[in-house]
Design an enzyme around this catalytic site. Structure first.
Site, mmCIF file in Angstrom:
data_model
loop_
_atom_site.group_PDB
_atom_site.id
_atom_site.type_symbol
_atom_site.label_atom_id
_atom_site.label_comp_id
_atom_site.label_asym_id
_atom_site.label_seq_id
_atom_site.Cartn_x
_atom_site.Cartn_y
_atom_site.Cartn_z
ATOM 1 N N SER A 139 0.558 -0.833 -0.228
ATOM 2 C CA SER A 139 -0.399 0.336 -0.268
ATOM 3 C C SER A 139 1.047 1.209 0.100
ATOM 4 O O SER A 139 2.216 1.019 0.124
ATOM 5 C CB SER A 139 -0.916 -0.398 1.594
ATOM 6 O OG SER A 139 -1.672 1.277 1.716
ATOM 7 N N TYR A 152 -2.719 -1.033 10.064
ATOM 8 C CA TYR A 152 -2.716 -1.513 8.406
ATOM 9 C C TYR A 152 -1.191 -0.246 8.405
ATOM 10 O O TYR A 152 -0.551 -1.035 7.633
ATOM 11 C CB TYR A 152 -3.660 -0.369 8.333
ATOM 12 C CG TYR A 152 -3.772 -0.410 6.820
ATOM 13 C CD1 TYR A 152 -4.892 -1.517 6.485
ATOM 14 C CD2 TYR A 152 -3.264 -0.202 5.602
ATOM 15 C CE1 TYR A 152 -4.664 -1.934 5.154
ATOM 16 C CE2 TYR A 152 -3.266 0.064 4.371
ATOM 17 C CZ TYR A 152 -3.775 -0.891 3.930
ATOM 18 O OH TYR A 152 -4.389 -0.869 2.731
#
Length: 257
Positions: A139, A152
């Site tokens: 990401s 995350y």
């Protein structure tokens, strides 16, 4: 860019990015293994649809990516793994001092630990076959951070670090390991959030996309699952044989800021 005859396992691939990647790999000739934690008729129907559309052998195998033994069993059940795409992931947003422990543990397990287990199980198969490609879907948050996303961000940074380590361990073998770092991607999950956000802010669809959702994405355009699939196919091709240990941003310029 052909990967004809290769077996590709894509975790978390019955929707969104994972499904997009699976479709593009199948179009390039790979036999794909779809995966998620459910075992519904529609999961298997997706695989049958891909087989029919591409003339490849697509299968669906259930495995819960929060459980290490199931991660490893997925690779074993597939019987071969030339291409591994670690895509499974979940998200939770909360200040760190209020972050639920169970959510933290689940995000670390699914977003990061699963990649460790699948890579550890897949590498012996790749070595036996004399060829392999690992693509970890990280990401933009594997390279930068945002508030309230501690688990995350930690997991995706960990995936990028693991990617580099595995690349170094396999550098003198015909195996590569790379990460793709998407920004915001237009998936069904994101699409479903747009109407509620329009109501919340009293904005048009266009303004919500540009000024709220894509606030940090300079291109002001979503990446697409097809683009991520195409990037994956490239990394699996002979053209990318000397690309390893790299994190490729597909984020409309987010991490250039």
């Amino acid at each position: 860019m052909s990967v004809a005859g290769k077996t590709a396992i894509i975790t978390g691939s019955n929707s969104g990015i994972g499904l997009g990647v699976a479709r593009e790999l199948a179009k390039a000739g790979a036999n794909v293994v779809l995966n998620s934690f459910t075992d519904r008729d529609e999961d298997h129907a997706l695989a049958a649809e891909i087989s029919q559309e591409t003339g490849t052998n697509a299968r669906y195998i259930k495995a819960d990516m929060s459980k290490g033994d199931e991660c490893r069993a997925l690779i074993e059940k597939a019987g071969a793994c030339d291409i591994l795409v670690n895509n499974a992931g979940i998200q939770h947003v909360s200040p760190i001092d209020q972050f639920p422990v169970d959510k933290w543990d689940a995000i670390i397990a699914i977003n990061m630990n699963s990649a460790y287990h699948t890579m550890a199980a897949a590498l012996p198969m790749m070595r036996n076959a004399g060829w392999g490609r690992i693509v970890n879907i990280a990401s933009a948050h594997g390279l930068t951070a945002s508030p309230y996303k501690a688990a995350y961000v930690a997991a995706k940074h960990g995936v990028v670090g693991m990617t580099k380590t595995v690349a170094l361990e396999t550098a003198q073998e015909p195996i590569t390991c790379n990460a793709i770092c998407p920004g915001y991607v237009l998936t069904p999950l994101v699409e479903a959030q747009i109407p509620d956000t329009m109501k919340e802010y009293g904005m048009s669809r266009e303004d919500v996309i540009k000024n709220v959702m894509l606030e940090r994405q300079p291109s002001k355009e979503f990446a697409t699952v097809e683009q991520l699939g195409g990037t994956t196919v490239f990394l699996c091709s002979d053209a990318a044989a000397q690309i390893t240990g790299t994190a490729i941003s597909v984020d409309g310029g987010w991490t250039a800021l």
